[in-house]
Design a protein around this motif. Sequence first.
Motif, PDB file in Angstrom:
ATOM      1  N   SER A 192      26.370 -13.153 -26.592  1.00 48.97           N
ATOM      2  CA  SER A 192      25.606 -11.909 -26.697  1.00 48.97           C
ATOM      3  C   SER A 192      25.472 -11.472 -28.147  1.00 48.97           C
ATOM      4  N   SER A 238      28.033  -3.047 -29.179  1.00 51.60           N
ATOM      5  CA  SER A 238      27.353  -2.440 -28.031  1.00 51.60           C
ATOM      6  C   SER A 238      26.925  -1.007 -28.338  1.00 51.60           C
ATOM      7  N   ILE A 279      27.589  -1.344 -20.112  1.00 52.26           N
ATOM      8  CA  ILE A 279      28.305  -2.294 -19.255  1.00 52.26           C
ATOM      9  C   ILE A 279      29.012  -3.333 -20.119  1.00 52.26           C
ATOM     10  N   ALA A 280      28.306  -3.843 -21.126  1.00 60.08           N
ATOM     11  CA  ALA A 280      28.914  -4.821 -22.036  1.00 60.08           C
ATOM     12  C   ALA A 280      30.164  -4.236 -22.677  1.00 60.08           C
ATOM     13  N   PHE A 340      33.119  -4.255 -20.210  1.00 56.51           N
ATOM     14  CA  PHE A 340      33.618  -5.620 -20.019  1.00 56.51           C
ATOM     15  C   PHE A 340      34.474  -6.060 -21.202  1.00 56.51           C
ATOM     16  N   ALA A 367      34.836 -13.633 -20.935  1.00 62.23           N
ATOM     17  CA  ALA A 367      34.298 -12.488 -21.659  1.00 62.23           C
ATOM     18  C   ALA A 367      34.153 -12.791 -23.144  1.00 62.23           C
ATOM     19  N   TYR A 392      25.170  -9.195 -20.400  1.00 57.06           N
ATOM     20  CA  TYR A 392      25.680  -8.068 -19.620  1.00 57.06           C
ATOM     21  C   TYR A 392      24.589  -7.049 -19.297  1.00 57.06           C
TER      22      TYR A 392
END
Length: 419
Positions: A128, A216, A181-182, A185, A121, A176
């Motif tokens: 990301s 995010s 969702i990111a 996680f 992660a 992701y």
Amino acid sequence: MISQIRRILAPTPVVIVFGVVLGAVPFAVVPGIGPAVLVLAVAIWVVVALHLPTKWTPHVVEMGVLVLLLTSAVAVAVTADSARHLSEFVKWAVATAVIFPLFHLGATARRRFLLAYVGGATTGGAISLILLVFDRSGTALAPLAPFGYGVVGPSGTTLRTVDLDGRSITRLAGLYVDPNIAGLFMVVALALALALTRGRALGLTAPILAVATVASLSRSAIATVVMAGILFVAVHSLSARARSLALGAGAVACLGALGVPAVRERFLASFGSTDRGADDRMRALENFVPSMQGDWWFGKGWGAIELIDEVAGYNANFVANTPLLTLYRGGVIVGLTFLVLLVLIAAVSVRRLRSSDARVATIGATALAVVLVALQLDFPVVTIAPVTMVFGVLIVATVTAPVDRALEARTVPTPEVVA
């Protein structure tokens, strides 16, 4: 012969790969086979089955998950009118059932799996973040299309944005796919990093995971972290000095996050007249009861088009709440079973939160905050297999935390299955 197979198929290498893939590239696809995390979940079952003892006692949470799977199987048997219902149910069932082999890994192998997830992660979050900063067109992942990434979504790019004060702000999604969702996680990985790492490892993982969570712009993820912090300070036994330090650190972190214009505007706009997302959620809640007419007992089914197609889901505007969406898909019996399971998880989380070990309490606080906040504000745990798995990882980490702490302290742990 069997002993040789057992040595070859030792659990540790498989669980480490599974942890890394789930944490870093949860939507990766093995060409010609299927989603990588589902393939690895089946592999975990195989290696753990080879090492099962003749006698073991399941945890009450395991029993809750088993009942959920059985009631769901009955519901899908009633509602399935196409192969799509069955295939979607199988994916969900594999993702949900992965907690069973993870529960019965040995403490050492399970700890390595959790650390592998944290490492994965952290890597996925870092990549990301890089994509967020440098991939202005949202096409950098296009060469990875054969492996499950590339150009995705109705927008034709991997970019995900939100309109704030007349400006379009890009949110972290990257590996992701979706920002919310990111965020989930990253929240789970951050809790595990705080609980399982120290020194340089913590100094490397925690900042990346925290920044990725904020980037995010997921209100559910950020609110979950805040709630976990509040629960930790309010319930965990701390000295006056430690409580003051924790409150001070939390205040500094919140002020730092709110110092970012996009984050500040995102939360200030919440539930205001311009918050379209909040309006959509309220309309979905108001429409929930009418939408269930005729489907209360067994739900809409796992293959309902709005649950598997992004455009259809947007048009249907189904309720963004995990317990209610579980009822929507599987009916009243499945919904009540899931609610009981959440109560069991919350009860275990409270016990962990009251532990004298701050690391155990951190996991407990996060699990309880996810149940109270994240699952009430969003739905991917219901419909998206990798997200279902991540919630399962948090459940396993919470339930087994005392065993793992005992091992780390070099005391005699509760007997485990796979060494």
